[in-house]
Design an enzyme around this catalytic site. Structure first.
Site, PDB file in Angstrom:
ATOM      1  N   ASP A 143       0.863  -1.180   0.000  1.00 17.53           N
ATOM      2  CA  ASP A 143       0.000   0.000   0.000  1.00 17.53           C
ATOM      3  C   ASP A 143       0.899   1.230   0.000  1.00 17.53           C
ATOM      4  O   ASP A 143       2.027   1.178   0.516  1.00 17.53           O
ATOM      5  CB  ASP A 143      -0.912  -0.003   1.241  1.00 17.53           C
ATOM      6  CG  ASP A 143      -2.133   0.886   1.047  1.00 17.53           C
ATOM      7  OD1 ASP A 143      -3.235   0.339   0.910  1.00 17.53           O
ATOM      8  OD2 ASP A 143      -1.973   2.123   1.023  1.00 17.53           O
ATOM      9  N   THR A 173     -11.853   2.135  -6.921  1.00 15.44           N
ATOM     10  CA  THR A 173     -12.291   2.912  -8.088  1.00 15.44           C
ATOM     11  C   THR A 173     -13.485   3.761  -7.653  1.00 15.44           C
ATOM     12  O   THR A 173     -14.603   3.495  -8.057  1.00 15.44           O
ATOM     13  CB  THR A 173     -12.690   1.989  -9.255  1.00 15.44           C
ATOM     14  OG1 THR A 173     -13.632   1.006  -8.776  1.00 15.44           O
ATOM     15  CG2 THR A 173     -11.503   1.280  -9.839  1.00 15.44           C
ATOM     16  N   THR A 199     -13.225  -3.077  -9.328  1.00 18.30           N
ATOM     17  CA  THR A 199     -14.442  -2.941 -10.147  1.00 18.30           C
ATOM     18  C   THR A 199     -14.214  -1.792 -11.124  1.00 18.30           C
ATOM     19  O   THR A 199     -14.016  -0.650 -10.706  1.00 18.30           O
ATOM     20  CB  THR A 199     -15.652  -2.646  -9.242  1.00 18.30           C
ATOM     21  OG1 THR A 199     -15.763  -3.723  -8.313  1.00 18.30           O
ATOM     22  CG2 THR A 199     -16.930  -2.542 -10.056  1.00 18.30           C
ATOM     23  N   GLU A 239     -14.196  -9.242  -7.881  1.00 12.88           N
ATOM     24  CA  GLU A 239     -14.313  -9.525  -6.457  1.00 12.88           C
ATOM     25  C   GLU A 239     -15.772  -9.349  -6.050  1.00 12.88           C
ATOM     26  O   GLU A 239     -16.349  -8.313  -6.319  1.00 12.88           O
ATOM     27  CB  GLU A 239     -13.440  -8.490  -5.737  1.00 12.88           C
ATOM     28  CG  GLU A 239     -13.467  -8.580  -4.254  1.00 12.88           C
ATOM     29  CD  GLU A 239     -13.092  -9.964  -3.817  1.00 12.88           C
ATOM     30  OE1 GLU A 239     -11.946 -10.358  -4.043  1.00 12.88           O
ATOM     31  OE2 GLU A 239     -13.975 -10.671  -3.289  1.00 12.88           O
ATOM     32  N   ASN A 275     -23.893  -6.232  -9.304  1.00  8.74           N
ATOM     33  CA  ASN A 275     -24.232  -5.141  -8.377  1.00  8.74           C
ATOM     34  C   ASN A 275     -25.466  -4.371  -8.850  1.00  8.74           C
ATOM     35  O   ASN A 275     -26.275  -3.925  -8.038  1.00  8.74           O
ATOM     36  CB  ASN A 275     -23.039  -4.204  -8.191  1.00  8.74           C
ATOM     37  CG  ASN A 275     -22.091  -4.729  -7.114  1.00  8.74           C
ATOM     38  OD1 ASN A 275     -22.348  -5.762  -6.513  1.00  8.74           O
ATOM     39  ND2 ASN A 275     -21.004  -4.025  -6.886  1.00  8.74           N
ATOM     40  N   GLY A 334     -26.490   1.805   0.417  1.00  7.84           N
ATOM     41  CA  GLY A 334     -25.403   2.783   0.446  1.00  7.84           C
ATOM     42  C   GLY A 334     -24.107   2.039   0.307  1.00  7.84           C
ATOM     43  O   GLY A 334     -24.078   0.938  -0.232  1.00  7.84           O
ATOM     44  N   CYS A 363     -19.896   0.593  -2.844  1.00 11.63           N
ATOM     45  CA  CYS A 363     -20.003  -0.190  -4.086  1.00 11.63           C
ATOM     46  C   CYS A 363     -21.279   0.088  -4.868  1.00 11.63           C
ATOM     47  O   CYS A 363     -21.226   0.690  -5.939  1.00 11.63           O
ATOM     48  CB  CYS A 363     -19.902  -1.672  -3.772  1.00 11.63           C
ATOM     49  SG  CYS A 363     -18.276  -2.125  -3.176  1.00 11.63           S
ATOM     50  N   LYS A 371     -22.053   3.839  -6.353  1.00  8.78           N
ATOM     51  CA  LYS A 371     -21.122   4.366  -7.367  1.00  8.78           C
ATOM     52  C   LYS A 371     -20.997   3.404  -8.559  1.00  8.78           C
ATOM     53  O   LYS A 371     -20.736   3.833  -9.686  1.00  8.78           O
ATOM     54  CB  LYS A 371     -19.759   4.714  -6.762  1.00  8.78           C
ATOM     55  CG  LYS A 371     -18.949   3.557  -6.177  1.00  8.78           C
ATOM     56  CD  LYS A 371     -17.840   3.071  -7.086  1.00  8.78           C
ATOM     57  CE  LYS A 371     -17.062   1.958  -6.427  1.00  8.78           C
ATOM     58  NZ  LYS A 371     -16.254   1.149  -7.309  1.00  8.78           N
ATOM     59  N   LYS A 407     -24.211  -0.226   6.693  1.00  3.93           N
ATOM     60  CA  LYS A 407     -24.880  -1.487   7.011  1.00  3.93           C
ATOM     61  C   LYS A 407     -24.253  -2.045   8.284  1.00  3.93           C
ATOM     62  O   LYS A 407     -23.173  -1.604   8.686  1.00  3.93           O
ATOM     63  CB  LYS A 407     -24.754  -2.479   5.852  1.00  3.93           C
ATOM     64  CG  LYS A 407     -23.339  -3.008   5.614  1.00  3.93           C
ATOM     65  CD  LYS A 407     -23.387  -3.995   4.471  1.00  3.93           C
ATOM     66  CE  LYS A 407     -22.396  -5.097   4.585  1.00  3.93           C
ATOM     67  NZ  LYS A 407     -22.459  -6.047   3.500  1.00  3.93           N
TER      68      LYS A 407
HETATM   69  C1  UDX Z   1     -22.019  -5.220  -2.294  1.00  4.40           C
HETATM   70  C2  UDX Z   1     -22.312  -6.561  -2.972  1.00  4.40           C
HETATM   71  O1  UDX Z   1     -23.301  -7.269  -2.218  1.00  4.40           O
HETATM   72  C3  UDX Z   1     -21.036  -7.380  -3.080  1.00  4.40           C
HETATM   73  O2  UDX Z   1     -21.297  -8.587  -3.766  1.00  4.40           O
HETATM   74  C4  UDX Z   1     -20.002  -6.564  -3.842  1.00  4.40           C
HETATM   75  O3  UDX Z   1     -18.786  -7.269  -3.932  1.00  4.40           O
HETATM   76  C5  UDX Z   1     -19.784  -5.228  -3.163  1.00  4.40           C
HETATM   77  O4  UDX Z   1     -21.019  -4.527  -3.024  1.00  4.40           O
HETATM   78  P1  UDX Z   1     -21.626  -4.413   0.221  1.00  4.40           P
HETATM   79  O5  UDX Z   1     -21.405  -3.039  -0.325  1.00  4.40           O
HETATM   80  O6  UDX Z   1     -20.716  -4.936   1.278  1.00  4.40           O
HETATM   81  O7  UDX Z   1     -21.588  -5.492  -0.967  1.00  4.40           O
HETATM   82  O8  UDX Z   1     -23.101  -4.391   0.842  1.00  4.40           O
HETATM   83  P2  UDX Z   1     -24.466  -5.195   0.636  1.00  4.40           P
HETATM   84  O9  UDX Z   1     -24.585  -6.260   1.638  1.00  4.40           O
HETATM   85  O10 UDX Z   1     -24.667  -5.551  -0.785  1.00  4.40           O
HETATM   86  O11 UDX Z   1     -25.510  -4.066   1.032  1.00  4.40           O
HETATM   87  C6  UDX Z   1     -25.565  -2.850   0.297  1.00  4.40           C
HETATM   88  C7  UDX Z   1     -26.590  -1.919   0.855  1.00  4.40           C
HETATM   89  O12 UDX Z   1     -27.901  -2.379   0.556  1.00  4.40           O
HETATM   90  C8  UDX Z   1     -26.570  -1.711   2.371  1.00  4.40           C
HETATM   91  O13 UDX Z   1     -26.719  -0.311   2.628  1.00  4.40           O
HETATM   92  C9  UDX Z   1     -27.760  -2.490   2.871  1.00  4.40           C
HETATM   93  O14 UDX Z   1     -28.291  -1.938   4.056  1.00  4.40           O
HETATM   94  C10 UDX Z   1     -28.709  -2.323   1.704  1.00  4.40           C
HETATM   95  N1  UDX Z   1     -29.717  -3.402   1.594  1.00  4.40           N
HETATM   96  C11 UDX Z   1     -29.322  -4.697   1.401  1.00  4.40           C
HETATM   97  C12 UDX Z   1     -31.081  -3.095   1.633  1.00  4.40           C
HETATM   98  O15 UDX Z   1     -31.454  -1.912   1.789  1.00  4.40           O
HETATM   99  N2  UDX Z   1     -31.998  -4.097   1.495  1.00  4.40           N
HETATM  100  C13 UDX Z   1     -31.634  -5.394   1.313  1.00  4.40           C
HETATM  101  O16 UDX Z   1     -32.525  -6.227   1.192  1.00  4.40           O
HETATM  102  C14 UDX Z   1     -30.261  -5.701   1.268  1.00  4.40           C
END
Ligand code: UDX
Length: 419
Positions: free
Chosen positions: A12, A68, A104, A132, A192, A241, A244, A247, A307
């Site tokens: 890093d 990214t 990504t 990933e 995504n 939010g 990932c 954006k 989350k």
């Molecule tokens: C996500 C993808 O799931 C993952 O596969 C990818 O590699 C990266 O982006 P992550 O950003 O860790 O992962 O969060 P994720 O569990 O997908 O949740 C994203 C958001 O959606 C959270 O804010 C969560 O609260 C919200 N969410 C999730 C909902 O509002 N409702 C749902 O039913 C599920």
């Protein structure tokens, strides 16, 4: 990779992060990662460095895992870190090394990197793309037991190397899909986008349920029994939010536009709009609950992370709502079990409270924004004793309405009847 048995150097550009990692600690909150890190450092398989030369000369396979983020003032991805790391790595690569992209990226990036390495690295250096899919909060599990592995390659040799790299995961029957570069790049943003669409779909239903006096949680349960729909990622509330989904759908639309395929992704604009509307709707509902006036009222927001099981506050719906309610004139206290330090870095002037009961003291309204287990375990009777006025809005539809109402609270939620 170290847990899978390889010798690994992590690089890093940030010396502070490298020092923390080298000391066996993770510079962010991720359940279970400290143990894996510590175990592999002690076993001598894993170390960290700021020297890209040292890492490049040591390794045969070079994973590019840099961020990214959304480019400031634009909808597309900022590719500075990807192309910067490739430029830094190129002079030290050895013939036959494999550079594997995990970031990504906009489709076409792997090809662009190949061209750049053809010009700047020794002959025989190859590129592969290996998106990933891990989720924050489940990073260790998702890495050691992934749903699938996708590799975009241009040669049998590259495929063979990756089969060797992932041999322990192939041995547990992880599906292994071999594709070309653009397909591998698109798989990630398509996945995504689908997840974001699923969440916005149920949140759109929540809007209709509110208008019709129906209950979106029952609706979601009922449609989720159809295996073609499935009940996962169908929780209505404050929406998605994080670093990932938001954006990635924007960058995907921007890239499709560059390719002349923007019409295909018009619906993602709507997905984004539905998602952002949940936050403003929450602010409206909060105002209504407080009889139309925030000034002079105390609001406690439970949750700052985007989350649970994460300390990541990037594009956090809950924190966004806290800031909006504060800007509208309320006295806001924010609680989160893990994310307050990160929240304070972004919004230093908010009032943060480490202890949940102290955060709830004197509240005229509780907004539940992130579904940490700690909040599900709150005793509404005990909470009723410390608040000023008994109002709760459940932004994640997971608190028990009956228990809160029995303790004298008005319980409101997104997409559910108010009675
Ligand atoms: C996500 C993808 O799931 C993952 O596969 C990818 O590699 C990266 O982006 P992550 O950003 O860790 O992962 O969060 P994720 O569990 O997908 O949740 C994203 C958001 O959606 C959270 O804010 C969560 O609260 C919200 N969410 C999730 C909902 O509002 N409702 C749902 O039913 C599920």
């Amino acid at each position: 990779m170290a847990e899978l048995g390889f010798e690994v150097i992590g690089v890093d550009v940030d010396p502070d992060k490298v020092a923390i990692l080298q000391g066996g600690h993770v510079p962010f909150y991720e359940p279970g990662l400290d143990e894996v890190l510590d175990r592999n450092i002690k076993a001598g398989r894993l170390r960290f460095s700021t020297s890209i030369q040292e890492a490049a000369e040591f390794a045969d396979v070079h994973f590019i895992c840099v961020g990214t983020p959304q480019l400031a003032g634009a909808q597309r991805a900022d590719m500075t870190q990807v192309f910067g790391s490739i430029a830094a790595l190129a002079p030290y690569l050895k013939p036959n090394d494999l550079v594997v992209g995990k970031s990504t990226v906009p489709v076409g990036t792997a090809h662009e990197i190949s061209e750049r390495l053809n010009a700047a690295a020794p002959a025989g250096v190859e590129v592969a793309w290996n998106p990933e899919f891990l989720r924050e909060g489940f990073a260790v599990e998702d890495t050691l037991r992934p749903d699938r592995l996708v590799v975009g390659v241009r040669s049998q040799r590259a495929e063979d190397i990756l089969r060797e790299v992932y041999a322990p995961l192939l041995a547990i029957n992880t599906p292994f899909l071999v594709t070309d570069f653009p397909t591998a790049e698109l798989v990630k943003v398509a996945a995504n986008s689908f997840l974001a669409t699923k969440i916005s779909f149920i949140n759109a239903m929540a809007e209709v349920c509110e208008a019709a006096g129906a209950d979106v949680t029952q609706l979601a349960e009922a449609i989720g029994y159809d295996p073609r729909i499935g009940n996962r990622f169908l929780s209505a509330g404050l929406g998605f939010g994080g670093g990932c989904l938001p954006k990635d759908i924007r960058a995907f639309m921007a890239r499709a536009g560059e390719l002349g395929a923007d019409e295909a992704l018009m619906f993602l604009r709507e997905v984004d709009q539905i998602n952002l509307r949940r936050r403003s709707h929450m602010v409206d509902l909060a105002r209504k609950t407080l009889s139309g006036e925030f000034v002079g009222k105390s609001v406690t927001v439970l949750g700052a992370a985007f989350k649970p099981n994460s300390d990541d506050v990037r594009d956090s719906p809950s924190l966004d709502v806290a800031v909006a309610v504060s800007n509208a004139g309320a006295k806001v206290k924010v609680h989160d079990p893990k994310a307050l330090e990160n929240a304070a870095r972004v919004y230093p002037n908010m009032h943060y409270e480490q202890d949940v009961m102290r955060a709830l003291e004197g509240a005229d309204l509780i907004i539940h924004g992130t579904e940490w287990t700690q909040y599900l375990e709150l005793d509404p009777v005990a909470v009723a004793k410390v608040v000023n006025t008994r109002h709760v809005i459940d932004g994640r539809n997971v608190l028990d309405p009956q228990a809160w109402r029995a303790a004298g609270f008005t319980y409101r939620a997104l997409g559910r009847p108010t009675a």
